[in-house]
Design a protein around this motif. Structure first.
Motif, PDB file in Angstrom:
ATOM      1  N   GLY A  96     -18.680 -39.059  -0.562  1.00 28.14           N
ATOM      2  CA  GLY A  96     -19.120 -37.644   0.229  1.00 28.14           C
ATOM      3  C   GLY A  96     -20.528 -37.973   0.959  1.00 28.14           C
ATOM      4  O   GLY A  96     -21.320 -38.684   0.600  1.00 28.14           O
ATOM      5  N   SER A  97     -20.576 -37.126   2.084  1.00 24.99           N
ATOM      6  CA  SER A  97     -21.862 -37.191   2.890  1.00 24.99           C
ATOM      7  C   SER A  97     -22.640 -36.092   3.227  1.00 24.99           C
ATOM      8  O   SER A  97     -22.114 -35.122   3.895  1.00 24.99           O
ATOM      9  N   PHE A  98     -23.766 -36.229   2.680  1.00 27.32           N
ATOM     10  CA  PHE A  98     -24.696 -35.101   2.813  1.00 27.32           C
ATOM     11  C   PHE A  98     -25.337 -34.980   4.226  1.00 27.32           C
ATOM     12  O   PHE A  98     -25.405 -33.777   4.918  1.00 27.32           O
ATOM     13  N   ALA A  99     -25.143 -36.371   5.127  1.00 30.39           N
ATOM     14  CA  ALA A  99     -25.401 -36.256   6.591  1.00 30.39           C
ATOM     15  C   ALA A  99     -24.382 -35.175   7.366  1.00 30.39           C
ATOM     16  O   ALA A  99     -24.604 -34.705   8.207  1.00 30.39           O
ATOM     17  N   LEU A 100     -22.917 -35.399   6.793  1.00 29.29           N
ATOM     18  CA  LEU A 100     -21.956 -34.580   7.135  1.00 29.29           C
ATOM     19  C   LEU A 100     -22.229 -33.151   7.266  1.00 29.29           C
ATOM     20  O   LEU A 100     -22.310 -32.344   8.081  1.00 29.29           O
ATOM     21  N   VAL A 101     -22.603 -32.592   6.124  1.00 23.88           N
ATOM     22  CA  VAL A 101     -23.013 -31.207   5.911  1.00 23.88           C
ATOM     23  C   VAL A 101     -24.309 -30.848   6.823  1.00 23.88           C
ATOM     24  O   VAL A 101     -24.229 -29.800   7.405  1.00 23.88           O
ATOM     25  N   GLU A 102     -25.118 -31.973   6.901  1.00 22.45           N
ATOM     26  CA  GLU A 102     -26.332 -31.543   7.832  1.00 22.45           C
ATOM     27  C   GLU A 102     -26.101 -31.297   9.338  1.00 22.45           C
ATOM     28  O   GLU A 102     -26.285 -30.408  10.074  1.00 22.45           O
ATOM     29  N   THR A 103     -25.095 -32.408   9.650  1.00 22.85           N
ATOM     30  CA  THR A 103     -24.516 -32.106  10.848  1.00 22.85           C
ATOM     31  C   THR A 103     -23.820 -30.934  11.276  1.00 22.85           C
ATOM     32  O   THR A 103     -23.973 -30.097  12.213  1.00 22.85           O
TER      33      THR A 103
END
Length: 182
Positions: A96-103
């Motif tokens: 999973g990607s926290f960077a995706l959530v931030e984006t």
């Protein structure tokens, strides 16, 4: 605005070291979905599983001892059948990607998101991981997974992941075209 998340549509997961016939089969449908989002002026974001040469010494590598998606290798590349264009590509070192959530949070602040849809590979690892993170961050925005544009490690684990996501109020769409025949 809507957002399409294209999860890990990379050579190693399609027809490379971890590829499956189900993964190969979804590529044209994913390409069509990407173009439909672009025609509507919606956001398209790609994630890319990204490992380093020492992958086999990592916790993940010890549990899945198949070197894959090593940065800079042909298997790490997003399928040439998909038009990345000027879409954002998020390299992620794990499922999973926290960077995706931030984006997605940044996009939502600029223009509220009507829904977020995920497609890609593998349903039972990275798609479910990202869908759960996205749903936890955006509990009031509909989050969808199009089963006709996803494939799992096996048909059984693909279905298990869809059931789990459905239980967490992630809408599962596209069942009539499911490549696993379920």
């Amino acid at each position: 605005m809507k957002a399409l998340i294209v999860v890990d549509m990379q050579k190693d997961f399609i027809d490379g070291v971890l590829g499956t016939k189900e993964a190969v089969a979804i590529v044209p449908r994913v390409a069509e979905k990407i173009e439909a989002y672009r025609r509507n002026g919606d956001a398209v974001i790609f994630t890319r599983d990204t490992h380093t040469e020492d992958y086999l010494q990592t916790q993940e590598g010890r549990k899945l001892p198949v070197a894959h998606c090593i940065k800079g290798t042909p298997g790490w590349q997003i399928s040439e059948a998909l038009n990345v264009g000027n879409s954002m590509v998020i390299d992620k070192p794990t499922f999973g990607s926290f960077a995706l959530v931030e984006t997605l949070k940044e996009l939502n602040e600029k223009k509220p998101l009507a829904n977020i849809e995920l497609v890609g590979l593998c349903t039972d690892i990275c798609v479910i991981s990202n869908a759960m993170l996205v749903k936890a961050a955006f509990w009031e925005i509909p989050v969808r997974v199009d089963v006709s544009c996803c494939a799992g490690v096996t048909p059984k684990t693909h279905e298990n992941a869809l059931t789990a996501m459905d239980m967490c109020q992630i809408e599962i769409t596209g069942r009539q075209e499911n490549v696993s025949g379920r």
